[in-house]
Design a protein around this motif. Sequence first.
Motif, short mmCIF file in Angstrom:
data_model
loop_
_atom_site.label_atom_id
_atom_site.label_comp_id
_atom_site.label_asym_id
_atom_site.label_seq_id
_atom_site.Cartn_x
_atom_site.Cartn_y
_atom_site.Cartn_z
N THR A 1 0.83 -1.21 0.00
CA THR A 1 0.00 0.00 0.00
C THR A 1 0.86 1.26 0.00
N MET B 1 -5.20 -3.24 -0.87
CA MET B 1 -4.13 -2.31 -1.21
C MET B 1 -4.71 -1.03 -1.82
N ALA C 1 -4.35 2.69 -0.32
CA ALA C 1 -3.68 3.70 -1.13
C ALA C 1 -4.57 4.92 -1.35
#
Length: 489
Positions: free
Chosen positions: A123, A344, A348
Amino acid sequence: MSVVPQQETPSLSRVEVNGLNVIDESERRGKPSSLFWPWFAANVSVFGIANGAFVLGFGVSWWQALLAGVVGIVASFLLCGLVALGGTRASAPTMVVSRAAYGVRGNKVPSAISWLLTVGWETVLVSLAALATATVFTTLGWGGGAVTKAVALVVVVALVVGAGVLGFEAIMKLQAVITWVTGVLTAVFLALRVPDLDWGAITSAPNGSWQALLGAAVFSMTLFGLGWVNAAGDYSRYLPRHSSRPGVVWWTTFGGAAAPLVLLGFGVLLAASSPAFAEGAGTDPIGALATGLPTWFLVPFAVVAVLSLVGGAVLDIYSSGLALLSLGLPAPRWAAALVDGALMVAGAVYVVFVSADFLTPFQGFLITLGVPIAAWAGAAVADLVRRSGAYDDAALFDPAGQYGSVRWGAVALLVASSVLGWGLVVNTSATWLAWQGYLLGPVGLGGKDGPWAYANLGVLAALAVGFVGQLLLTPSAKKTLRTGALARR
């Protein structure tokens, strides 16, 4: 007795079908030197230069920061090299080999920690790639707002998740390409930034305390090799079991450490030369590096920044998928990679579009998970030392086998090492981690405001206790062989 699952040979033309299984002997190939490519590509990221600012931020001089970086990088990747031996000897992923120490079901505890760490790292790397692209586009006048970040995030995620789904063969090929492209462009970047070094400013910074030096060295360990040690055997498992053991250790250690030694060293000098860069690294590390570059190199810089970060994220998503499978997810490996990819993306999006400060949550994340991972790494190396022979392939998948279902002593040791370690580290900049450091006062180290507060002693304590404790818990190789022989009768 349970049967160890075997799978078909993977290729670049289809998705890898190998998951947690022991790699069939017909599929084991290559030399230890092939390990250089994935480890170098994953660690040649220009983000390593920004890490120099983080290390210098401990209040040490330039030469102390360099010393801390060298010690932390080499020591942590040496741990990776040692753990990679387990992958070669068992021909299985790291979190499967770890079952020998914790039991087939008991190993779900370190698997959960490993999964959190790898998902966290992927991430971070994907977020940095999106931020880097937006910064370069803004500098070029092409726009760098939310739309640019979103598009960059989509492209990077597609590359990372695509490679993670395809699997080992595709990753090895991709990492070789990334190594050459990023290696050359990074060298050009360093040459362009050399004139920015101010040796007067570099040498004028006073020395810090030796507690600060120790803290910087341990933080360097968590920045680099300790973030990979739980996945170190995932790429050596395809090597033949007769591969040179020193070769496996050397190529893993050298491949991982070579680029960070140069990049962090340069980053220390650049941060000591430019307070503006040192401050900017805390919010947008890659963007801070782009400042001052000639316009003609901004696009190549974006390429090297994104590709180098993709190289690290690809290894993370592959290993996080394997860790998720070892937790019991009833799905093929590629599906596990997709699950991790979705998580992820969610993380993010938060980092890129919501969080205003990158450095604070990043440091808290590294140190907090660095403690149990250090404890696990110490135990994993100790288990490898004691089990000098081959592993019982079937027993790694059979709770009734010689490794057992839950090795309560090993699990208790991991918990105790983590509790000890968290009591000796401080993360006061993150309010949700203010509970840490509870042992610094009772053991006479000055409390959370004393000179030992940021020495990160907890990581070293967890590593040492994990190693020594597991040496005492793991049966000798001869005893293991006798037990295995009796079990097969």
